[in-house]
Motif scaffolding. Structure first.
Motif, PDB file in Angstrom:
ATOM      1  N   LEU A 106       0.840  -1.204   0.000  1.00  0.00           N
ATOM      2  CA  LEU A 106       0.000   0.000   0.000  1.00  0.00           C
ATOM      3  C   LEU A 106       0.867   1.243   0.000  1.00  0.00           C
ATOM      4  O   LEU A 106       1.784   1.378   0.806  1.00  0.00           O
ATOM      5  N   GLY A 107       0.561   2.164  -0.914  1.00  0.00           N
ATOM      6  CA  GLY A 107       1.320   3.406  -0.954  1.00  0.00           C
ATOM      7  C   GLY A 107       2.175   3.542  -2.189  1.00  0.00           C
ATOM      8  O   GLY A 107       3.386   3.785  -2.106  1.00  0.00           O
ATOM      9  N   GLN A 108       1.566   3.339  -3.366  1.00  0.00           N
ATOM     10  CA  GLN A 108       2.313   3.537  -4.603  1.00  0.00           C
ATOM     11  C   GLN A 108       2.762   4.996  -4.712  1.00  0.00           C
ATOM     12  O   GLN A 108       2.234   5.874  -4.051  1.00  0.00           O
ATOM     13  N   ASN A 109       3.718   5.234  -5.572  1.00  0.00           N
ATOM     14  CA  ASN A 109       4.227   6.595  -5.736  1.00  0.00           C
ATOM     15  C   ASN A 109       3.147   7.577  -6.172  1.00  0.00           C
ATOM     16  O   ASN A 109       3.267   8.773  -5.968  1.00  0.00           O
ATOM     17  N   SER A 110       2.072   7.054  -6.786  1.00  0.00           N
ATOM     18  CA  SER A 110       1.004   7.944  -7.249  1.00  0.00           C
ATOM     19  C   SER A 110       0.060   8.355  -6.122  1.00  0.00           C
ATOM     20  O   SER A 110      -0.645   9.362  -6.236  1.00  0.00           O
TER      21      SER A 110
ATOM     22  N   GLY B  76      -2.113  -4.327  13.363  1.00  0.00           N
ATOM     23  CA  GLY B  76      -0.772  -4.518  12.852  1.00  0.00           C
ATOM     24  C   GLY B  76      -0.010  -3.206  12.758  1.00  0.00           C
ATOM     25  O   GLY B  76      -0.417  -2.176  13.300  1.00  0.00           O
ATOM     26  N   SER B  77       1.104  -3.234  12.057  1.00  0.00           N
ATOM     27  CA  SER B  77       1.987  -2.072  11.978  1.00  0.00           C
ATOM     28  C   SER B  77       1.762  -1.310  10.673  1.00  0.00           C
ATOM     29  O   SER B  77       1.087  -1.775   9.765  1.00  0.00           O
ATOM     30  N   ILE B  78       2.372  -0.134  10.605  1.00  0.00           N
ATOM     31  CA  ILE B  78       2.317   0.685   9.393  1.00  0.00           C
ATOM     32  C   ILE B  78       3.431   0.224   8.464  1.00  0.00           C
ATOM     33  O   ILE B  78       4.608   0.227   8.844  1.00  0.00           O
ATOM     34  N   PRO B  79       3.104  -0.193   7.232  1.00  0.00           N
ATOM     35  CA  PRO B  79       4.135  -0.738   6.334  1.00  0.00           C
ATOM     36  C   PRO B  79       5.105   0.340   5.858  1.00  0.00           C
ATOM     37  O   PRO B  79       4.746   1.515   5.722  1.00  0.00           O
ATOM     38  N   ASP B  80       6.314  -0.075   5.589  1.00  0.00           N
ATOM     39  CA  ASP B  80       7.333   0.852   5.101  1.00  0.00           C
ATOM     40  C   ASP B  80       6.984   1.434   3.746  1.00  0.00           C
ATOM     41  O   ASP B  80       7.499   2.491   3.370  1.00  0.00           O
ATOM     42  N   SER B  81       6.097   0.742   2.975  1.00  0.00           N
ATOM     43  CA  SER B  81       5.757   1.241   1.639  1.00  0.00           C
ATOM     44  C   SER B  81       5.093   2.616   1.697  1.00  0.00           C
ATOM     45  O   SER B  81       5.177   3.385   0.740  1.00  0.00           O
ATOM     46  N   LEU B  82       4.462   2.942   2.808  1.00  0.00           N
ATOM     47  CA  LEU B  82       3.824   4.253   2.927  1.00  0.00           C
ATOM     48  C   LEU B  82       4.849   5.378   3.043  1.00  0.00           C
ATOM     49  O   LEU B  82       4.528   6.536   2.786  1.00  0.00           O
ATOM     50  N   THR B  83       6.056   5.048   3.414  1.00  0.00           N
ATOM     51  CA  THR B  83       7.063   6.101   3.599  1.00  0.00           C
ATOM     52  C   THR B  83       7.696   6.526   2.281  1.00  0.00           C
ATOM     53  O   THR B  83       8.354   7.558   2.209  1.00  0.00           O
ATOM     54  N   SER B  84       7.498   5.738   1.223  1.00  0.00           N
ATOM     55  CA  SER B  84       8.132   6.060  -0.051  1.00  0.00           C
ATOM     56  C   SER B  84       7.169   6.712  -1.023  1.00  0.00           C
ATOM     57  O   SER B  84       7.446   6.814  -2.203  1.00  0.00           O
ATOM     58  N   SER B  85       6.026   7.125  -0.526  1.00  0.00           N
ATOM     59  CA  SER B  85       5.007   7.690  -1.392  1.00  0.00           C
ATOM     60  C   SER B  85       5.041   9.210  -1.371  1.00  0.00           C
ATOM     61  O   SER B  85       5.840   9.827  -0.684  1.00  0.00           O
ATOM     62  N   ASN B  86       4.124   9.799  -2.134  1.00  0.00           N
ATOM     63  CA  ASN B  86       3.986  11.249  -2.188  1.00  0.00           C
ATOM     64  C   ASN B  86       2.752  11.696  -1.421  1.00  0.00           C
ATOM     65  O   ASN B  86       2.039  12.614  -1.840  1.00  0.00           O
ATOM     66  N   LEU B  87       2.477  11.039  -0.332  1.00  0.00           N
ATOM     67  CA  LEU B  87       1.262  11.305   0.430  1.00  0.00           C
ATOM     68  C   LEU B  87       1.197  12.745   0.928  1.00  0.00           C
ATOM     69  O   LEU B  87       2.179  13.306   1.419  1.00  0.00           O
ATOM     70  N   GLN B  88       0.007  13.329   0.790  1.00  0.00           N
ATOM     71  CA  GLN B  88      -0.262  14.669   1.303  1.00  0.00           C
ATOM     72  C   GLN B  88      -1.319  14.644   2.400  1.00  0.00           C
ATOM     73  O   GLN B  88      -1.454  15.590   3.163  1.00  0.00           O
ATOM     74  N   LEU B  89      -2.076  13.540   2.459  1.00  0.00           N
ATOM     75  CA  LEU B  89      -3.100  13.375   3.490  1.00  0.00           C
ATOM     76  C   LEU B  89      -3.079  11.930   3.960  1.00  0.00           C
ATOM     77  O   LEU B  89      -3.208  11.006   3.153  1.00  0.00           O
ATOM     78  N   VAL B  90      -2.912  11.736   5.274  1.00  0.00           N
ATOM     79  CA  VAL B  90      -2.899  10.395   5.861  1.00  0.00           C
ATOM     80  C   VAL B  90      -3.797  10.406   7.090  1.00  0.00           C
ATOM     81  O   VAL B  90      -3.494  11.050   8.090  1.00  0.00           O
ATOM     82  N   LEU B  91      -4.904   9.690   7.008  1.00  0.00           N
ATOM     83  CA  LEU B  91      -5.834   9.586   8.131  1.00  0.00           C
ATOM     84  C   LEU B  91      -5.967   8.118   8.494  1.00  0.00           C
ATOM     85  O   LEU B  91      -6.638   7.342   7.805  1.00  0.00           O
ATOM     86  N   LEU B  92      -5.287   7.744   9.584  1.00  0.00           N
ATOM     87  CA  LEU B  92      -5.326   6.365  10.079  1.00  0.00           C
ATOM     88  C   LEU B  92      -5.917   6.298  11.481  1.00  0.00           C
ATOM     89  O   LEU B  92      -5.836   5.259  12.140  1.00  0.00           O
ATOM     90  N   ASN B  93      -6.502   7.381  11.923  1.00  0.00           N
ATOM     91  CA  ASN B  93      -7.038   7.446  13.282  1.00  0.00           C
ATOM     92  C   ASN B  93      -8.211   6.488  13.462  1.00  0.00           C
ATOM     93  O   ASN B  93      -8.907   6.126  12.516  1.00  0.00           O
TER      94      ASN B  93
END
Length: 624
Positions: A466-470, A483-500
């Protein structure tokens, strides 16, 4: 006729008959929509009970006694509660070309006296449109429609799309595999087009074919009388019937049946033979003409010659006997491009004698619509299953095609870079009652920009991909994801992340938390197990993402090594002691040391006794 010619004619007849009975394709389905039983009609066709549908309900025409065939009395309809889009999906099909025939009927089955508006697509391409109100005869007694298409993905999707809130209806579906080389696929675009029947006519005969007579057509084509399609300008019609068998019929790749060439129409006097065929403007049409010289009075070339004029264009000159001789099938086809007017006219203009024709076909060449990239379509089907998308959302068929329809509810599609296919751009399924989990195939949606699955009851863990570059917007708030937050989310261009509002745990990657630092928005609240960034508790020294960190693993490794060495020392000492327990002689060094110690003790005792004796005599020794 000479003996040699007689033998040649006999050989041609034998070959023609042998071809007629060697159709090499055996995939065929005849589905009685809405029926719970399998039946056989009076023409020995087996109709399967209803199957392969995605949703809908069974129905029955209001006047069943008006229909001769059982498969025309039942139907399946798709209420709006089943979603806007529903399909029949024929599985496990060999790649190739297929003939599809539908029977559509209303006959006031629902008592509402309102024939529905809907559209039908095949493999993602719109082919039929029904608009209310229907013609009275069609509404009451139904109508057959057919087409030919290619498929290569192992199945065939026949989908229905509701207009407004009208429920689409279908009475029966027939799918027959045909020769892929039929109807000149190179001329008509191969698998990039669909041939939709706009008229298949038999001349000088009444309607015949599957469902109407015992006459055989291996493609399952039905042929209707040409009478109502003749122009009013045509006068003096004369029917001709063959007095002997016609050769060159039933041969590949088109397998035109012999019956087609056993009758024809011509004129009693001078004039032209003209047909007017209904068409839609701004489209290309394949016109296929059938001839056989079955008039015994025409026994040489040059006795019957006529021009073929299609939409005022002289396309060819025909001399049947010159081409194939007498009592032999002959056909000619032509593509009329980008028609600017309707109807399409076919005129046979006499040159010598009167024109003659056995049959004609007219097919709209419908360009195949672009479809969703196969990998992304498969990923969406996987998501449909794992998210448990409710039936009412109509997630059936291709996610994005036809392009004239809305995509799946909650899905937005865009063209890919070279505009050759469609890709998934956005998924918005917030508050839809989803109860499954996110499929790991979501990483195939490489063009996904926004994903909103908030306020559902999703469980499971976040997929590692989860978390493609797009991906720029991710909202999975208020679910039950663990579970945990995958490392794939750190390599993306995310501008909004709501995991609450989930059950996530472990250390939050600093790169992900930096979304909020660089102008974006991030919310991780309500996850009691998360740690390691401001506003969240510190993580244990050696604990990360619900398990040991790298430092923790190193520390555990070192500790295990120390313990192992300590155990080795203890084992060594124990082994040595066990050996000494059985050795009754002291080592030589120890014996020598003991002897010296005993000698020293004796000397010390003698000196002490001597001092005591001298002290008693009053002698005080002096020491130099």
């Amino acid at each position: 006729m000479s003996l040699a010619n007689s033998l040649l004619l006999l050989l041609s007849l034998i070959l023609s008959l042998s071809f007629s009975f060697s159709f090499p394709f055996d995939t065929a389905y005849h589905i009685d929509c809405g029926s719970s039983t399998t039946t056989t009609d009076k023409f020995n066709t087996t109709w399967l009970s209803d199957r392969y549908y995605t949703a809908g309900s069974n129905g029955l025409v209001s006047e069943p006694l008006e229909f001769q065939s059982f498969h025309e009395k039942t139907l399946r309809y798709f209420p709006i509660s089943s979603g806007k889009k529903n399909c029949y999906i024929f599985p496990e099909l060999p790649p190739g070309r297929y003939y599809l025939r539908t029977f559509t009927v209303y006959d006031n089955y629902d008592g509402k006296s309102h024939s529905p508006s809907f559209e039908l697509s095949v493999e993602g391409t719109l082919v039929f449109s029904w608009r209310s109100p229907w013609e009275e005869d069609i509404s009451r007694f139904g109508a057959y429609s057919d087409l030919m298409f290619f498929t290569s993905d192992g199945d065939a999707d026949v989908c229905f799309y509701s207009i407004a809130t009208d429920p689409p209806v279908i009475g029966s579906l027939e799918l027959i595999q045909i020769d892929p080389a039929s109807y000149d696929p190179v001329l008509t675009g191969n698998d990039s087009s669909i041939l939709v029947n706009y008229g298949r006519l038999t001349c000088g005969s009444s309607q015949w074919g599957p469902g109407f007579s015992n006459d055989t057509d291996v493609f399952n084509r039905a042929w209707q009388s040409d009478a109502k399609f003749r122009s009013s300008n045509t006068v003096g019609i004369k029917s001709v019937t063959a007095v002997r068998n016609v050769i060159n019929t039933g041969t590949s790749p088109n397998y035109f049946p012999a019956k087609l060439y056993e009758s024809a129409v011509t004129l009693t006097g001078k004039g032209n033979l003209e047909y007017e065929l209904p068409v839609d403007a701004k489209q290309d049409y394949l016109v296929w003409l059938h001839f056989a010289e079955i008039d015994v009075s025409v026994n040489a070339k040059g006795k019957r010659v006529f021009d073929v004029i299609i939409n005022d264009e002289n396309v060819t000159r025909i001399d049947i006997f010159k081409e194939v001789g007498g009592f032999a099938a002959y056909s000619y086809h032509y593509v009329a491009k980008n028609l600017s007017n309707t109807p399409l006219t076919v005129m046979l203009v006499a040159v010598v004698g009167s024109p003659l024709i056995c049959g004609l076909e007219n097919y709209a060449i419908v360009p195949a619509d672009i479809m969703t990239v196969p990998e992304q379509a498969a990923a969406m089907q996987a998501l449909k299953e794992t998210l448990r998308v409710p039936e009412r959302m109509g997630w059936n068929g291709d996610p994005c095609a036809p392009t004239t329809w809305d995509a799946w509810e909650g899905v937005t599609c865009h063209l890919n870079k070279d505009e050759s296919a469609l890709v998934i751009f956005q998924i918005d399924l917030g508050s839809q009652g989803l109860k499954g989990y996110i499929s790991d195939k979501i990483d195939h949606l490489t063009n996904l920009v926004s994903l909103n699955l908030s306020s559902n009851s999703l469980g499971g863990t976040l997929p590692a991909g989860l978390g493609q570059n797009s991906l720029k917007k991710l909202d999975l708030s208020d679910n039950q994801i663990s579970g945990s937050i995958p490392d794939s989310l750190t390599s993306s261009n995310l501008q909004l992340v709501l995991l609450n509002g989930n059950k996530l745990e472990g250390q939050v990657p600093e790169e992900l938390y930096s979304v909020g630092v660089h102008g974006g928005a991030i919310d991780l609240s309500g996850n009691k197990g998360l740690c390691g960034v401001p506003s969240l508790p510190d993580c244990p020294l050696f604990w990360k993402n619900g398990g040991l960190s790298n430092g923790g693993k190193i520390a555990v490794g070192i500790s295990c090594g120390v313990v192992f060495l300590f155990v080795l020392v203890i084992v060594y000492i124990c082994i040595r002691r066990r050996r000494n327990d059985y050795d009754f002689g002291l080592p030589q060094e120890l014996m020598s040391l003991a002897a010296k110690r005993n000698k020293y003790q004796r000397q010390k005792s003698l000196m002490a006794l001597e001092m005591e004796s001298q002290h008693a005599k009053g002698f005080i020794p002096s020491y130099t």
